[in-house]
Design a protein around this motif. Sequence first.
Motif, PDB file in Angstrom:
ATOM      1  N   ALA A  12       0.838  -1.211   0.000  1.00 12.61           N
ATOM      2  CA  ALA A  12       0.000   0.000   0.000  1.00 12.61           C
ATOM      3  C   ALA A  12       0.866   1.252   0.000  1.00 12.61           C
ATOM      4  N   TYR A  13       1.965   1.218   0.749  1.00 16.46           N
ATOM      5  CA  TYR A  13       2.898   2.350   0.814  1.00 16.46           C
ATOM      6  C   TYR A  13       3.497   2.639  -0.563  1.00 16.46           C
ATOM      7  N   LEU A  14       3.917   1.594  -1.265  1.00 14.61           N
ATOM      8  CA  LEU A  14       4.528   1.766  -2.584  1.00 14.61           C
ATOM      9  C   LEU A  14       3.533   2.318  -3.590  1.00 14.61           C
ATOM     10  N   LYS A  15       2.298   1.836  -3.501  1.00 13.24           N
ATOM     11  CA  LYS A  15       1.266   2.277  -4.452  1.00 13.24           C
ATOM     12  C   LYS A  15       0.795   3.699  -4.171  1.00 13.24           C
ATOM     13  N   LEU A  16       0.474   3.977  -2.901  1.00 20.60           N
ATOM     14  CA  LEU A  16      -0.163   5.245  -2.558  1.00 20.60           C
ATOM     15  C   LEU A  16       0.825   6.376  -2.325  1.00 20.60           C
ATOM     16  N   GLU A  17       1.897   6.092  -1.599  1.00 24.31           N
ATOM     17  CA  GLU A  17       2.823   7.173  -1.244  1.00 24.31           C
ATOM     18  C   GLU A  17       3.937   7.365  -2.268  1.00 24.31           C
ATOM     19  N   ARG A  18       4.364   6.254  -2.907  1.00 22.14           N
ATOM     20  CA  ARG A  18       5.443   6.374  -3.888  1.00 22.14           C
ATOM     21  C   ARG A  18       4.926   6.307  -5.317  1.00 22.14           C
ATOM     22  N   SER A  19       3.633   6.040  -5.464  1.00 21.17           N
ATOM     23  CA  SER A  19       2.961   6.041  -6.782  1.00 21.17           C
ATOM     24  C   SER A  19       3.679   5.171  -7.816  1.00 21.17           C
ATOM     25  N   LEU A  20       4.123   3.991  -7.384  1.00 18.68           N
ATOM     26  CA  LEU A  20       4.817   3.090  -8.293  1.00 18.68           C
ATOM     27  C   LEU A  20       3.827   2.271  -9.111  1.00 18.68           C
ATOM     28  N   SER A  21       4.270   1.818 -10.267  1.00 21.52           N
ATOM     29  CA  SER A  21       3.424   1.003 -11.136  1.00 21.52           C
ATOM     30  C   SER A  21       3.246  -0.389 -10.525  1.00 21.52           C
ATOM     31  N   GLY A  22       2.265  -1.111 -11.036  1.00 24.54           N
ATOM     32  CA  GLY A  22       2.009  -2.461 -10.550  1.00 24.54           C
ATOM     33  C   GLY A  22       3.213  -3.374 -10.705  1.00 24.54           C
ATOM     34  N   ASN A  23       3.913  -3.260 -11.850  1.00 25.67           N
ATOM     35  CA  ASN A  23       5.090  -4.095 -12.087  1.00 25.67           C
ATOM     36  C   ASN A  23       6.204  -3.781 -11.099  1.00 25.67           C
ATOM     37  N   SER A  24       6.406  -2.499 -10.815  1.00 27.36           N
ATOM     38  CA  SER A  24       7.448  -2.095  -9.865  1.00 27.36           C
ATOM     39  C   SER A  24       7.120  -2.588  -8.459  1.00 27.36           C
ATOM     40  N   VAL A  25       5.857  -2.476  -8.082  1.00 25.38           N
ATOM     41  CA  VAL A  25       5.423  -2.956  -6.767  1.00 25.38           C
ATOM     42  C   VAL A  25       5.667  -4.453  -6.641  1.00 25.38           C
ATOM     43  N   ASP A  26       5.309  -5.196  -7.690  1.00 28.13           N
ATOM     44  CA  ASP A  26       5.521  -6.652  -7.682  1.00 28.13           C
ATOM     45  C   ASP A  26       7.004  -6.989  -7.539  1.00 28.13           C
ATOM     46  N   ALA A  27       7.852  -6.204  -8.196  1.00 27.64           N
ATOM     47  CA  ALA A  27       9.302  -6.445  -8.122  1.00 27.64           C
ATOM     48  C   ALA A  27       9.812  -6.233  -6.696  1.00 27.64           C
ATOM     49  N   TYR A  28       9.341  -5.166  -6.030  1.00 32.41           N
ATOM     50  CA  TYR A  28       9.738  -4.904  -4.645  1.00 32.41           C
ATOM     51  C   TYR A  28       9.281  -6.033  -3.723  1.00 32.41           C
ATOM     52  N   LEU A  29       8.050  -6.478  -3.902  1.00 31.47           N
ATOM     53  CA  LEU A  29       7.516  -7.550  -3.055  1.00 31.47           C
ATOM     54  C   LEU A  29       8.277  -8.856  -3.294  1.00 31.47           C
ATOM     55  N   SER A  30       8.680  -9.080  -4.541  1.00 29.83           N
ATOM     56  CA  SER A  30       9.460 -10.268  -4.865  1.00 29.83           C
ATOM     57  C   SER A  30      10.817 -10.229  -4.160  1.00 29.83           C
ATOM     58  N   ASP A  31      11.421  -9.036  -4.093  1.00 30.60           N
ATOM     59  CA  ASP A  31      12.706  -8.882  -3.407  1.00 30.60           C
ATOM     60  C   ASP A  31      12.569  -9.217  -1.919  1.00 30.60           C
ATOM     61  N   VAL A  32      11.512  -8.735  -1.302  1.00 29.64           N
ATOM     62  CA  VAL A  32      11.278  -9.005   0.117  1.00 29.64           C
ATOM     63  C   VAL A  32      11.020 -10.495   0.331  1.00 29.64           C
ATOM     64  N   ASP A  33      10.294 -11.103  -0.581  1.00 31.59           N
ATOM     65  CA  ASP A  33       9.972 -12.523  -0.444  1.00 31.59           C
ATOM     66  C   ASP A  33      11.223 -13.395  -0.531  1.00 31.59           C
ATOM     67  N   LYS A  34      12.231 -12.936  -1.253  1.00 36.10           N
ATOM     68  CA  LYS A  34      13.481 -13.700  -1.335  1.00 36.10           C
ATOM     69  C   LYS A  34      14.136 -13.802   0.042  1.00 36.10           C
ATOM     70  N   LEU A  35      14.017 -12.742   0.850  1.00 38.21           N
ATOM     71  CA  LEU A  35      14.571 -12.794   2.203  1.00 38.21           C
ATOM     72  C   LEU A  35      13.806 -13.819   3.039  1.00 38.21           C
ATOM     73  N   ARG A  36      12.491 -13.858   2.870  1.00 44.80           N
ATOM     74  CA  ARG A  36      11.680 -14.861   3.569  1.00 44.80           C
ATOM     75  C   ARG A  36      12.107 -16.268   3.155  1.00 44.80           C
ATOM     76  N   GLN A  37      12.344 -16.464   1.845  1.00 39.96           N
ATOM     77  CA  GLN A  37      12.778 -17.773   1.350  1.00 39.96           C
ATOM     78  C   GLN A  37      14.132 -18.162   1.937  1.00 39.96           C
ATOM     79  N   TYR A  38      15.003 -17.175   2.090  1.00 41.42           N
ATOM     80  CA  TYR A  38      16.316 -17.451   2.681  1.00 41.42           C
ATOM     81  C   TYR A  38      16.175 -17.964   4.106  1.00 41.42           C
ATOM     82  N   PHE A  39      15.383 -17.265   4.923  1.00 40.42           N
ATOM     83  CA  PHE A  39      15.206 -17.699   6.306  1.00 40.42           C
ATOM     84  C   PHE A  39      14.545 -19.075   6.377  1.00 40.42           C
ATOM     85  N   ASN A  40      13.615 -19.342   5.464  1.00 40.85           N
ATOM     86  CA  ASN A  40      12.996 -20.672   5.415  1.00 40.85           C
ATOM     87  C   ASN A  40      14.037 -21.742   5.101  1.00 40.85           C
TER      88      ASN A  40
END
Length: 299
Positions: A12-40
């Motif tokens: 929501a922060y990326l979309k509303l406050e930083r006004s990023l496109s859907g593709n950019s938002v997905d890329a950021y979320l994918s980056d965060v998910d990689k950290l989750r995968q690492y800890f798993n």
Amino acid sequence: MLWQSYTKGFKAYLKLERSLSGNSVDAYLSDVDKLRQYFNSINATPNLNDITISDIKSFISWLHNLGMLATTQARVISGLKAFFSFLMIEEVIENNPTALIEAPKLIRKLPDTLNIHEINALIDAIDASKPEGMRNKAIIEVLYGCGLRVSELTELKISNLFPQIEFIKVIGKGNKERLIPIGGTALKLVDIYITQVRVHAKIKKGNEDFIFLNRSGTKLSRISIFNLIKTLAASTGLKKAISPHTLRHSFATHLIEGGADLRAVQEMLGHSSITTTEIYTHIDRDYLREVITQFHPRA
């Protein structure tokens, strides 16, 4: 770690406050998910406030060991910095573990490639008697035979296969579509996988059209493709540091060395600019220089 809750807020922060496109938002979320995968992968579930700079450094080493390019690592680090900055703004954490982390220095260099014998060795190393064997053979053939990005492979759909004319439709960067020829060998392996292996899988709803599935019946992740390539390279004794992108580089290099038109290669790779494709002409020049050095009597 309450990943889901905080990633929703981050989205929501990326979309509303930083006004990023859907593709950019997905890329950021994918980056965060990689950290989750690492800890798993190390069976750890630390609280967000307990993640340290040492954890982030270990995570970056994990990405490197997977064979990720420095450019990809830099993008992931950028995404994590944005995420932890968001958590600081929301006062979820007291210290930002990425504050002192620097992205790897990017040096423009010629990409590593494999020769056809090395590619054949990777394919031959796959045990076709295992359920995922035929799938993995098809994956390597498609990556090399069509020059796909790893994300394009994981998103490849049955509805975008056109076996009658031997083409596939790919959704590339910026949701741009392109048609790419697919060779007979790759097409045959994909057909065998779909009709003889995949047909027996219990496919989860929403994944019915994706070609390559994991054991859970969902589409493969980027990380799983990196792990596959890394495992195959180790099993063949290959000393080169390779990744899925290496097969894409090899595809382009072999076409250029064989005399293919640069514009045609650009179209198949999905490069928006011909200058991006021109790096492979430099590889070709190195090859020609080696030929002169090896065979010319006055070299």
